[in-house]
Design a protein around this motif. Structure first.
Motif, PDB file in Angstrom:
ATOM      1  N   THR A 185       0.829  -1.209   0.000  1.00  0.00           N
ATOM      2  CA  THR A 185       0.000   0.000   0.000  1.00  0.00           C
ATOM      3  C   THR A 185       0.861   1.255   0.000  1.00  0.00           C
ATOM      4  N   PHE A 186       1.870   1.278   0.875  1.00  0.00           N
ATOM      5  CA  PHE A 186       2.753   2.444   0.946  1.00  0.00           C
ATOM      6  C   PHE A 186       3.507   2.648  -0.366  1.00  0.00           C
ATOM      7  N   ALA A 187       3.956   1.549  -0.956  1.00  0.00           N
ATOM      8  CA  ALA A 187       4.699   1.629  -2.225  1.00  0.00           C
ATOM      9  C   ALA A 187       3.804   2.169  -3.336  1.00  0.00           C
ATOM     10  N   SER A 188       2.536   1.730  -3.352  1.00  0.00           N
ATOM     11  CA  SER A 188       1.604   2.178  -4.389  1.00  0.00           C
ATOM     12  C   SER A 188       1.298   3.667  -4.272  1.00  0.00           C
ATOM     13  N   LYS A 189       1.442   4.204  -3.049  1.00  0.00           N
ATOM     14  CA  LYS A 189       1.217   5.637  -2.824  1.00  0.00           C
ATOM     15  C   LYS A 189       2.471   6.460  -3.072  1.00  0.00           C
ATOM     16  N   GLY A 190       3.566   5.774  -3.409  1.00  0.00           N
ATOM     17  CA  GLY A 190       4.817   6.482  -3.661  1.00  0.00           C
ATOM     18  C   GLY A 190       5.497   6.997  -2.411  1.00  0.00           C
ATOM     19  N   MET A 191       5.180   6.391  -1.254  1.00  0.00           N
ATOM     20  CA  MET A 191       5.775   6.836   0.005  1.00  0.00           C
ATOM     21  C   MET A 191       7.233   6.411   0.079  1.00  0.00           C
ATOM     22  N   LYS A 192       8.011   7.170   0.816  1.00  0.00           N
ATOM     23  CA  LYS A 192       9.449   6.934   0.898  1.00  0.00           C
ATOM     24  C   LYS A 192       9.781   5.945   2.015  1.00  0.00           C
ATOM     25  N   ILE A 193      10.290   4.778   1.613  1.00  0.00           N
ATOM     26  CA  ILE A 193      10.738   3.781   2.584  1.00  0.00           C
ATOM     27  C   ILE A 193      12.232   3.566   2.369  1.00  0.00           C
ATOM     28  N   VAL A 194      13.021   3.814   3.415  1.00  0.00           N
ATOM     29  CA  VAL A 194      14.487   3.761   3.316  1.00  0.00           C
ATOM     30  C   VAL A 194      15.017   2.537   4.054  1.00  0.00           C
ATOM     31  N   ALA A 195      15.831   1.748   3.377  1.00  0.00           N
ATOM     32  CA  ALA A 195      16.485   0.593   3.996  1.00  0.00           C
ATOM     33  C   ALA A 195      18.000   0.781   3.901  1.00  0.00           C
ATOM     34  N   MET A 196      18.690   0.648   5.016  1.00  0.00           N
ATOM     35  CA  MET A 196      20.148   0.801   5.017  1.00  0.00           C
ATOM     36  C   MET A 196      20.811  -0.344   4.252  1.00  0.00           C
ATOM     37  N   PRO A 197      21.923  -0.080   3.594  1.00  0.00           N
ATOM     38  CA  PRO A 197      22.680  -1.162   2.942  1.00  0.00           C
ATOM     39  C   PRO A 197      23.135  -2.197   3.971  1.00  0.00           C
ATOM     40  N   ALA A 198      23.369  -3.419   3.521  1.00  0.00           N
ATOM     41  CA  ALA A 198      23.753  -4.519   4.414  1.00  0.00           C
ATOM     42  C   ALA A 198      24.983  -4.186   5.236  1.00  0.00           C
ATOM     43  N   ALA A 199      25.953  -3.485   4.627  1.00  0.00           N
ATOM     44  CA  ALA A 199      27.189  -3.127   5.337  1.00  0.00           C
ATOM     45  C   ALA A 199      26.903  -2.205   6.518  1.00  0.00           C
ATOM     46  N   GLU A 200      25.933  -1.293   6.363  1.00  0.00           N
ATOM     47  CA  GLU A 200      25.575  -0.373   7.443  1.00  0.00           C
ATOM     48  C   GLU A 200      24.781  -1.086   8.546  1.00  0.00           C
ATOM     49  N   VAL A 201      23.951  -2.036   8.138  1.00  0.00           N
ATOM     50  CA  VAL A 201      23.214  -2.832   9.128  1.00  0.00           C
ATOM     51  C   VAL A 201      24.195  -3.639   9.968  1.00  0.00           C
ATOM     52  N   LYS A 202      25.207  -4.195   9.320  1.00  0.00           N
ATOM     53  CA  LYS A 202      26.237  -4.950  10.038  1.00  0.00           C
ATOM     54  C   LYS A 202      26.955  -4.054  11.040  1.00  0.00           C
ATOM     55  N   LYS A 203      27.258  -2.835  10.629  1.00  0.00           N
ATOM     56  CA  LYS A 203      27.917  -1.875  11.509  1.00  0.00           C
ATOM     57  C   LYS A 203      27.018  -1.539  12.712  1.00  0.00           C
ATOM     58  N   MET A 204      25.716  -1.400  12.446  1.00  0.00           N
ATOM     59  CA  MET A 204      24.753  -1.109  13.518  1.00  0.00           C
ATOM     60  C   MET A 204      24.724  -2.247  14.533  1.00  0.00           C
ATOM     61  N   ARG A 205      24.770  -3.489  14.040  1.00  0.00           N
ATOM     62  CA  ARG A 205      24.806  -4.652  14.925  1.00  0.00           C
ATOM     63  C   ARG A 205      26.048  -4.629  15.805  1.00  0.00           C
ATOM     64  N   GLU A 206      27.199  -4.331  15.224  1.00  0.00           N
ATOM     65  CA  GLU A 206      28.465  -4.345  15.940  1.00  0.00           C
ATOM     66  C   GLU A 206      28.495  -3.271  17.019  1.00  0.00           C
ATOM     67  N   ILE A 207      27.973  -2.087  16.692  1.00  0.00           N
ATOM     68  CA  ILE A 207      27.992  -0.976  17.644  1.00  0.00           C
ATOM     69  C   ILE A 207      27.077  -1.267  18.853  1.00  0.00           C
ATOM     70  N   THR A 208      25.978  -1.947  18.609  1.00  0.00           N
ATOM     71  CA  THR A 208      25.022  -2.194  19.694  1.00  0.00           C
ATOM     72  C   THR A 208      25.265  -3.522  20.419  1.00  0.00           C
ATOM     73  N   ARG A 209      26.173  -4.356  19.941  1.00  0.00           N
ATOM     74  CA  ARG A 209      26.402  -5.663  20.544  1.00  0.00           C
ATOM     75  C   ARG A 209      26.779  -5.588  22.029  1.00  0.00           C
ATOM     76  N   PRO A 210      27.564  -4.595  22.468  1.00  0.00           N
ATOM     77  CA  PRO A 210      27.910  -4.524  23.901  1.00  0.00           C
ATOM     78  C   PRO A 210      26.708  -4.454  24.846  1.00  0.00           C
ATOM     79  N   LEU A 211      25.541  -4.079  24.320  1.00  0.00           N
ATOM     80  CA  LEU A 211      24.351  -4.029  25.156  1.00  0.00           C
ATOM     81  C   LEU A 211      23.988  -5.400  25.714  1.00  0.00           C
ATOM     82  N   TYR A 212      24.361  -6.441  25.013  1.00  0.00           N
ATOM     83  CA  TYR A 212      24.018  -7.797  25.456  1.00  0.00           C
ATOM     84  C   TYR A 212      24.672  -8.122  26.800  1.00  0.00           C
TER      85      TYR A 212
END
Length: 339
Positions: free
Chosen positions: A312-339
């Motif tokens: 539905t959102f795509a059909s309305k032309g709404m902006k959905i942003v997904a980070m590249p895999a490399a940035e998602v990996k970086k996000m995981r690494e930065i937040t891992r100490p929380l565990y």
């Protein structure tokens, strides 16, 4: 004479018919009474299920499935009343101790026995069992199959058990929204460094707060609707949300949806512990099974809803942003100490 005979015959026939009818009614009365009473008034136990959160439609489906199964399998011994927050207010009123702004503290109502059941956020349940906050950890689950295995297995049951000391019993984990995402005013989150210039509304969870602060963002914990209002006013830049909660009001305030999927937005079906313990074992089993069945359906529905909303959102032309895999990996690494 013939005329008189006919009249007498007719009267006699009518009298016999009336007598037969009266006898039929008399014999039927106990059955009719039982049929009328076989409902809420005839039930041995009553479950009041409060729908205290948005989006109501997500919670309501699970509650109605639960109601149908419990009433059928218990043979009418348990009656289930599903009510919205406004219906509860109109019928019972709300004492100040249970009022949280425009919301009702459904967990406290269950704890104190004012209602028997609700489906509510695990983040909120953590006030009675802090172990619940472990479920807010970023990238905790590999996928939905992994989440189901954990929640329905020994680990999930141990987490649930921590509620019982507060007169609350967890019955089943649910999604009610799927993965968390972030909606923002003007700037999309394309890389981890983009968090450093953001002020984000988060759930009232120390884990959520710590997650974004490790990424360099500033955080403010507040309820969802108030957070969106603050973003609209300009005091905040972004807000945690889900596809199910991303309604027209939020779309106008925050037109960019960042598909971070950093953690699952989990809820749980809970029941008053004393009430549950008062049920005979066979009825306890029926309630527990119905809750698990409704939870399974609710999870499937939540995932289906998300897929439909993406289209539905795509059909309305709404902006959905997904980070590249490399940035998602970086996000995981930065937040891992929380565990």
């Amino acid at each position: 004479m013939n005329s008189l005979f006919c009249k007498c015959s007719v009267r006699r026939t009518l009298s016999l018919r009336m007598l037969s009818t009266l006898m039929l009614i008399a014999f039927s009365l106990p059955t009719l009474f039982t049929a009328t009473a076989h409902g809420k008034n005839n039930a041995q136990f009553e479950i009041r299920w409060l729908l205290a959160h948005e989006p109501v439609r997500v919670f309501e489906r699970a509650a109605k499935q639960f109601k149908k199964e419990v009433e059928k399998e218990s043979g009418g011994k348990i009656a289930v009343e599903v009510m919205t927050a406004s219906e509860y207010k109109n019928k019972h009123g709300v004492a100040p101790k249970y009022a949280k702004g425009s919301f009702i503290d459904d967990i406290a109502l269950v704890k104190d026995g004012n209602i028997e059941m609700t489906q509510t956020y695990t983040t909120s349940l953590a006030q009675y069992n802090p172990t619940m906050w472990v479920l807010d950890l970023p990238f905790l689950f590999r996928d939905h199959s992994h989440a189901k295995k954990v929640m329905d297995g020994e680990i999930g049951q141990k987490i649930m058990a921590g509620l019982r000391s507060n007169n609350i019993r967890g019955l089943a984990f649910t999604y009610s929204g799927g993965y968390r995402v972030i909606s923002s005013r003007g700037k999309g989150i394309n890389k981890v460094d983009d968090f450093k210039s953001m002020t984000i509304r988060t759930a009232n969870s120390p884990v959520a707060k710590a997650t974004f602060e490790r990424l360099g963002a500033k955080t403010v914990a507040m309820d969802h609707d108030r957070g969106i209002d603050e973003v609209r006013k300009g005091s905040l830049m972004a807000a945690e949300t889900t596809f199910a909660r991303y309604d027209e009001v939020q779309q106008k305030a925050t037109p960019v949806l960042n598909d971070t999927q950093h953690s699952l937005f989990l809820t749980s079906m809970v029941v008053n512990e004393k009430f549950y313990a008062s049920l005979p074992k066979d009825l306890q089993a029926i309630v527990l099974k119905a809750a698990k069945n409704a939870a399974d359906t609710e999870r499937i529905d939540s995932l289906s809803d998300e897929e439909e909303l993406r289209k539905t959102f795509a059909s309305k032309g709404m902006k959905i942003v997904a980070m590249p895999a490399a940035e998602v990996k970086k996000m995981r690494e930065i937040t891992r100490p929380l565990y």
